[in-house]
Design an enzyme around this catalytic site. Structure first.
Site, PDB file in Angstrom:
ATOM      1  N   GLU A   1      53.196   5.946  42.249  1.00  0.00           N
ATOM      2  CA  GLU A   1      53.715   5.423  43.530  1.00  0.00           C
ATOM      3  C   GLU A   1      54.939   4.538  43.287  1.00  0.00           C
ATOM      4  OE1 GLU A   1      52.979   5.132  47.894  1.00  0.00           O
ATOM      5  OE2 GLU A   1      52.685   6.586  46.303  1.00  0.00           O
TER       6      GLU A   1
ATOM      7  N   SER B   1      51.449   7.197  49.646  1.00  0.00           N
ATOM      8  CA  SER B   1      50.583   6.550  50.633  1.00  0.00           C
ATOM      9  C   SER B   1      51.317   5.504  51.460  1.00  0.00           C
ATOM     10  CB  SER B   1      49.381   5.894  49.935  1.00  0.00           C
ATOM     11  OG  SER B   1      49.819   5.013  48.923  1.00  0.00           O
TER      12      SER B   1
ATOM     13  N   HIS C   1      49.682  13.197  52.892  1.00  0.00           N
ATOM     14  CA  HIS C   1      48.901  12.103  52.323  1.00  0.00           C
ATOM     15  C   HIS C   1      47.416  12.451  52.296  1.00  0.00           C
ATOM     16  CE1 HIS C   1      47.347   7.705  52.746  1.00  0.00           C
ATOM     17  NE2 HIS C   1      47.276   8.127  51.502  1.00  0.00           N
TER      18      HIS C   1
END
Length: 729
Positions: A402, A429, A450
């Site tokens: 991420e 996310s 997602h």
């Protein structure tokens, strides 16, 4: 033709045998109020036939009867208790008259016979089914219980234990199990169904089968000794208390009703069923659970409409292996879409393949698949360190670390290795999709996808439409998500999208409570036991990962600085700085050790109190009401803002995303259903008590406007017509 209604007809077959055929205008048969009335009229015709020798019930659809028409439920539930009770008495008189016909009866059951469909065939003497049968009574999942005699007939046919297992759990069974427990009398191929049913009927007419003896137990008290009854019902009540709990009154009510009715014959037992059903139908839980069912149908219908003109991807790819990548690869392969799984690290590929193999082995252990199926599925997952095969994929989902720089680099490189029409998606996310799209030459072919962890269990997939995402791109990933057995919900782009955007204000409410001296253990207990979340916020943070939450919290604060930027060190900061990352390293709000099954088990850790004391005021007690209010107001306010800003399209989609993505307690129905049940004016009064806590507690203007007139978010439902009209609907 003996009788023709809108949804069924009655005709002679041969030599005194009549057939009653369910044949509604749409694609499926439902036992709605009109069909119940029509069934009563058809039986009235049969009662006048002096030469009637037998009756066959069948369907002209792929399923016998899928159940009651749940779209009618909310309006029926608004009918005064006395009128609803009268209508149930009328409906049950119809099924009693079917059961009391002076000739043998048989139901030829294909496909689904659920709820009212199951209760209908329970009123016949014999039931013959096809191998694709699914039969059962799912009513307790909707917050009610069987109301057309199911709780009376099924225990008397199957015995208490088998019936309680089906009714209390709201479950259905397949053909083999139905035959084993006596719910059907035989199973034949579809093409032999009517022929087989007629053969049984002729045997009954000729006296070779004693149909009167078959019928008699359904009219009498349940045959159980006092000891057997005590064992059956005590065990059932214990199981229900353990699984359903206090927030779901329907299962325990059903068990207690069956127990109370056991010593009575049909008529009195049906009266007891009626007396239990009616109050359940008027509960908030029933309205919420029926609302979830209707919302689920709406969301799935919207996805189907969206994808009607696109081809479902036939070949997929995942960038980034590991637990998440392996979970996505498994789900795609399991549902029939082969997948290439790429990583730059051989160790990660091994981890991803191990995750997929582990999930498949669980299916093998449960008897869901055999070794051949396992080998077949695993062979459709192709691990690779390069881009071999990427020129053949229709859709690629990126599931790397991420970090926007890493994601942009990986996506840009992948774009050069795939066909011009291949869709790229990111499993980020929190990072805005439009930001990641800046790295691409074809941003119209890119969107967010997602998934939630664990992928194989969590039903929701958020599909995020970026500023430049094309309709075709969105449709393709929705089609793939649907093919994977997921519930896709399309949202517009913003930091955190919908689910994480509304989750972090909830965590902020938690952090503020801790700062003000609340005990995290009590907060978790209240939010789990009283409000009904599957996990309290502290436990949820440990499962998500304190490090993950710490990073996401910073992203959300940058995206919404006015509301989500904090000016103090909170509990998440304190644990993160102490290298307590939750379950992943065994230390979070709790200490974790593996149990005998290898699952993390939480234990108290006194170190945590010392860490939290550095970022909080002296301990003080908060009431349950204050804890719930301070936790839920920030989330609900943000949910409303998302609707007002067009991030989420409808209250129905918002509520389903919360239930399927976060585990929002189903008996509340979602944030908007909870708001409507509470009343917008009452919610505003509650929220205003906490506005001094900061911007997250300030109620959005749109909600304030609704509160002025106490307007709901869901369209108001009108009560069903009076019972006299319902009978002849």
């Amino acid at each position: 033709m003996l009788y023709k209604g809108d949804t069924l007809y009655l005709d002679w077959l041969e030599d005194g045998i009549a057939e009653l055929v369910f044949d509604a205008p749409g694609s499926v048969n439902k036992l709605d109020t009109a069909t119940v009335a029509s069934l009563g009229e058809a039986i009235g015709v049969l009662e006048q036939q002096s030469d009637l020798k037998g009756l066959l019930l069948r369907s002209n659809k792929a399923a016998f009867i899928v159940g009651a028409d749940i779209t009618e439920f909310l309006s029926l539930f608004l009918v005064p208790e006395e009128q609803l009770s009268q209508w149930l008495h009328f409906a049950n008189s119809v099924f009693n008259r079917l059961e009391d016909l002076p000739v043998p009866t048989i139901a030829a059951v294909n496909g689904y016979a659920l709820g009212g469909g199951c209760e209908c065939v329970l009123a016949t003497d014999y039931r013959l089914a096809t191998p694709d049968l699914r039969i059962g009574l799912p009513e307790t999942k909707l917050g009610i219980m069987p109301g057309f005699g199911g709780s009376v007939r099924m225990p008397r046919m199957l015995g208490a234990d088998s019936a309680l297992e089906i009714i209390a759990a709201g479950k259905d069974v397949g053909a083999d199990q139905a035959l084993k427990i006596g719910l059907v009398d035989g199973v034949v191929k579809a093409e032999k169904l009517v022929e087989g049913a007629m053969a049984i009927l002729r045997q009954a007419i000729n006296g070779d089968l004693d149909w009167k003896a078959k019928r008699q137990p359904k009219l009498e008290p349940l045959k159980l000794s006092k000891i057997e009854a005590a064992m059956s019902f005590t065990i059932a009540k214990g199981m229900v208390a353990q699984t359903a709990g206090k927030h779901y009154p329907a299962p325990i009510t059903a068990v207690k009703t069956i127990e109370a009715a056991a010593r009575f014959g049909r008529e009195e037992a049906l009266n007891l069923e009626n007396k239990s059903f009616v109050p359940l139908a008027h509960t908030n839980e029933a309205r919420a659970l029926v609302g979830i069912f209707l919302n689920d149908q709406y969301v799935k219908g919207k996805a189907k409409k969206l994808t009607k003109d696109v081809e479902t991807p036939k070949q997929a790819a995942v960038l980034g292996a590991g637990i998440m990548g392996g979970g996505i690869a498994y789900q795609s392969a399991w549902k029939g879409v082969p997948v290439v799984m790429k990583d730059i690290n051989d160790k990660s590929l091994t981890l991803g393949m191990t995750e997929a193999a582990k999930l498949l082995n669980k299916q093998l252990e449960r008897g869901k698949i055999d070794g051949l199926k396992l080998a077949g599925v695993i062979s459709t997952i192709h691990p690779t360190l390069d881009y071999a095969g990427f020129d053949r994929v229709d859709v690629v989902v990126e599931a790397v670390v991420e970090n926007p720089k890493v994601k942009k680099a990986v996506l840009a490189e992948t774009e050069q290795k795939v066909r011009p029409d291949t869709v790229l998606a990111s499993n980020t996310s929190t990072i805005p999709i439009s930001e990641l799209a800046n790295a691409l030459e074809r941003p119209e072919n890119f969107c967010g996808m997602h998934f939630f962890n664990p992928v194989h269990r969590m039903p929701l997939v958020e599909i995020i439409r970026g500023e430049k995402s094309s309709d075709e791109t969105i449709a393709k990933v929705v089609a793939w998500a649907s093919k994977m057995g997921k519930t896709p919900i399309v949202v517009n782009d913003c930091p955190g999208f919908f689910v994480n955007r509304v989750l972090f204000p909830y965590f902020a409410g938690f952090s503020q409570l801790l700062r003000d001296g609340a005990d995290f253990r009590k907060i978790d207990k209240v939010m789990e036991k009283q409000f009904g979340w599957p996990m309290g916020p502290a436990y949820l943070l440990d499962v998500v990962g304190i490090d993950t939450a710490h990073h996401a919290q910073a992203v959300m604060a940058a995206g919404f600085p006015q509301r989500m930027q904090k000016d103090y060190r909170d509990a998440i900061d304190a644990l993160f700085n102490a290298n307590r990352f939750g379950q992943k390293n065994g230390l979070g709000f709790w200490r974790y050790k593996e149990d005998s099954k290898g699952k993390p088990k939480k234990e108290e850790d006194v170190v945590v109190d010392d860490l939290l004391a550095k970022v909080s005021q002296p301990k003080r007690d908060f009431s349950e009401e204050e804890i719930i209010a301070r936790m839920m107001i920030p989330m609900v306010n943000e949910v409303v803002r998302c609707l007002e800003e067009g991030i989420i399209a409808t209250p129905a989609e918002a509520d389903m995303a919360l239930v399927y993505g976060l585990g929002f307690p189903p008996f509340h129905g979602g944030a908007f259903r909870w708001l409507d049940t509470l009343g917008s004016a009452k919610y505003l009064d509650m929220a205003q008590q906490y506005q001094h806590l900061g911007p997250l507690y300030e109620v959005p203007e749109g909600l304030r406007n609704k509160a002025r007139h106490n307007e709901p978010y869901y369209p108001p439902v009108e009560p069903a017509r009076p019972v006299g009209d319902l009978k002849t609907a």
